[in-house]
Design a protein around this motif. Structure first.
Motif, PDB file in Angstrom:
ATOM      1  N   TYR A 165       0.564  -1.310  -0.377  1.00 39.14           N
ATOM      2  CA  TYR A 165       0.060   0.111  -0.128  1.00 39.14           C
ATOM      3  C   TYR A 165       0.573   1.873  -0.199  1.00 39.14           C
ATOM      4  CZ  TYR A 165      -4.253   2.956   1.138  1.00 39.14           C
ATOM      5  OH  TYR A 165      -4.808   3.831   0.904  1.00 39.14           O
ATOM      6  N   TYR A 166       2.482   1.456   0.779  1.00 37.95           N
ATOM      7  CA  TYR A 166       2.562   2.695   0.514  1.00 37.95           C
ATOM      8  C   TYR A 166       4.149   2.968   0.390  1.00 37.95           C
ATOM      9  CZ  TYR A 166      -0.498   3.448   4.854  1.00 37.95           C
ATOM     10  OH  TYR A 166      -1.681   3.909   5.818  1.00 37.95           O
TER      11      TYR A 166
ATOM     12  N   SER B 223       3.900   5.832  -1.786  1.00 36.88           N
ATOM     13  CA  SER B 223       3.755   7.227  -1.095  1.00 36.88           C
ATOM     14  C   SER B 223       4.447   7.218  -0.089  1.00 36.88           C
ATOM     15  CB  SER B 223       2.650   7.142  -0.294  1.00 36.88           C
ATOM     16  OG  SER B 223       1.887   5.731  -0.007  1.00 36.88           O
ATOM     17  N   CYS B 224       5.302   6.381   0.688  1.00 39.10           N
ATOM     18  CA  CYS B 224       6.477   6.479   2.106  1.00 39.10           C
ATOM     19  C   CYS B 224       7.181   5.334   2.247  1.00 39.10           C
ATOM     20  CB  CYS B 224       5.000   6.241   3.136  1.00 39.10           C
ATOM     21  SG  CYS B 224       6.562   6.855   4.933  1.00 39.10           S
TER      22      CYS B 224
ATOM     23  N   GLU C 258       5.195  11.778   9.624  1.00 38.85           N
ATOM     24  CA  GLU C 258       5.211  12.910   9.349  1.00 38.85           C
ATOM     25  C   GLU C 258       6.134  13.762   8.364  1.00 38.85           C
ATOM     26  OE1 GLU C 258       1.897  14.604   8.704  1.00 38.85           O
ATOM     27  OE2 GLU C 258       0.986  11.821   9.606  1.00 38.85           O
TER      28      GLU C 258
ATOM     29  N   CYS D 261       6.596  11.558   5.499  1.00 33.77           N
ATOM     30  CA  CYS D 261       5.610  11.759   3.984  1.00 33.77           C
ATOM     31  C   CYS D 261       3.518  12.196   4.591  1.00 33.77           C
ATOM     32  CB  CYS D 261       4.839  10.245   4.502  1.00 33.77           C
ATOM     33  SG  CYS D 261       7.088   9.078   4.197  1.00 33.77           S
TER      34      CYS D 261
ATOM     35  N   THR E  99       0.040  10.712   5.161  1.00 27.27           N
ATOM     36  CA  THR E  99      -0.135   9.515   4.170  1.00 27.27           C
ATOM     37  C   THR E  99      -0.427   8.565   5.042  1.00 27.27           C
ATOM     38  OG1 THR E  99       1.416  11.287   2.749  1.00 27.27           O
ATOM     39  CG2 THR E  99       1.364   8.202   2.978  1.00 27.27           C
ATOM     40  N   VAL E 100      -0.027   8.157   5.927  1.00 29.12           N
ATOM     41  CA  VAL E 100      -0.398   6.902   6.998  1.00 29.12           C
ATOM     42  C   VAL E 100      -0.854   7.539   8.209  1.00 29.12           C
ATOM     43  CG1 VAL E 100       1.350   5.186   8.389  1.00 29.12           C
ATOM     44  CG2 VAL E 100       2.274   6.417   5.879  1.00 29.12           C
ATOM     45  N   SER E 101      -1.715   6.539   8.513  1.00 28.71           N
ATOM     46  CA  SER E 101      -2.505   5.960   9.166  1.00 28.71           C
ATOM     47  C   SER E 101      -1.954   6.090  10.604  1.00 28.71           C
ATOM     48  CB  SER E 101      -3.994   5.566   9.120  1.00 28.71           C
ATOM     49  OG  SER E 101      -3.826   3.688   8.923  1.00 28.71           O
TER      50      SER E 101
ATOM     51  N   ILE F 282      -7.303   9.907   8.241  1.00 26.77           N
ATOM     52  CA  ILE F 282      -5.806   9.837   8.688  1.00 26.77           C
ATOM     53  C   ILE F 282      -6.031  10.728   9.451  1.00 26.77           C
ATOM     54  CG2 ILE F 282      -3.414   9.438   7.284  1.00 26.77           C
ATOM     55  CD1 ILE F 282      -4.420   8.646   4.860  1.00 26.77           C
TER      56      ILE F 282
END
Length: 323
Positions: A31-32, A35-36, A112, A115, A118-120, A315
């Motif tokens: 999933y990431y 994006s991360c 943070e 990214c 972006t991440v929960s 998020i």
């Protein structure tokens, strides 16, 4: 099964999870990845740093993830702080001893920075629980990701958590309501290989058992010598604030000692002893006591299954506050 075969097994599980997640548009192990890509390193680093200062961190993170998922799905609601108008899950009676929330805060802050937005927090907690197990000598696995954070957290809802005094029927009902089987119950109970229990959670087994008249009457399923040891650290009128017992003989090592001790009459909770009350669950306890690898394989499958319980809508930028 040897180490190589076990590694191959975990790879196959990861491939199956990735394929399944993609097909239903839900969680995904990749999933990431774009994006991360630093995510897993940053979470693991936060857990590792905390463990160097506090050996209780792994048990705390594993329990925190479990208690999060069992309320309204794995949505990070256990991380939210209470407000003037609401008492949150972390302040419910069943969660009052939860700690190490700062580990998730530290991981979130680092994530943070690279990214943002972006991440929960729910995903961070799921990864931290996995790393807590792996860094304690247990297995590692690919964690499906893509969870969202919940906006609702109520202390009263912690009454839904399975209690240490539950019998097998109550445990089965609690787990089945969340789509988890008896096999999952036995495997996830193995998480008790890490951690510590306060006297209040097992007093019912070592004093006045079953409402007996004699103060020192104990649960007859307990080994007499083990019961005596528990009574020595938790007397009938205990006044020591944090008195209690480790959950197994290797409380900071993720292994199968929990199951071995259970078969020897040295379990801590009534809910542990309950696993011997049916042929199916007792057979699994014996299997896991005899094979650490069998336990690890079952534990990984059940952790992923539990971690897929849905929940969440956003998020968060701060894991303690609704966005």
């Amino acid at each position: 099964m040897g180490a190589l075969a076990f590694a191959v097994y975990l790879c196959l599980v990861a491939l199956q999870l990735s394929s399944y997640s993609s097909s239903v548009g839900a969680l995904s192990t990749i999933y990431y990845d774009k994006s991360c890509p630093q995510l897993e390193f940053l979470v693991r680093n936060a857990v590792k740093k905390a463990m160097l200062k506090d050996k209780t961190v792994p048990a705390a993170l594993l329990r925190m993830h479990f208690h999060d998922c069992f309320i309204r799905g794995c949505d990070g609601s256990v991380l939210l702080n209470s407000t003037a108008k609401n008492s949150a899950e972390k302040d419910g009676p069943a969660n009052i001893s939860l700690h190490a929330f700062y580990v998730i805060d530290n991981a979130k802050k680092a994530i943070e920075a690279v990214c943002p937005g972006t991440v929960s927090c729910a995903d961070i907690l799921a990864l931290a629980a996995r790393d807590a197990v792996a860094l304690s000598g247990g297995p590692t696995w690919e964690v499906p990701k893509g969870r969202l954070d919940g906006r609702v957290s109520k202390a009263i809802d912690t009454r839904q958590l399975p209690a240490p005094t539950f019998n097998l029927s109550q445990l089965q009902q609690s787990f089945s309501q969340r789509g988890l089987s008896l096999d999952d119950l036995v495997a996830l109970s193995g998480g008790h290989t890490l951690g510590f229990a306060h006297c209040s959670s097992f007093q019912n087994r070592i004093h006045n058992f079953g409402g007996a008249v004699k103060v020192n009457d104990v649960d007859p399923t307990l080994s007499p010598s083990f019961a005596a040891r528990l009574q020595s650290v938790c007397p009938a009128h205990n006044t020591v604030k944090n008195a209690g017992s480790n959950l197994d003989s290797t409380a900071t090592l993720f292994d199968n000692a929990y199951y071995k001790m259970l078969l020897q009459g040295m379990s801590i909770f009534s809910s542990d002893q309950a696993l011997l009350d049916s042929p199916r669950t007792k057979a699994l306890v014996s299997k896991f006591a005899a094979s650490k690898e069998a336990f690890e394989m079952a534990f990984v499958e059940s952790m992923v299954k539990m971690g897929n319980l849905p929940g969440g809508q956003e998020i968060r930028l701060n894991c303690r506050v609704v966005r």
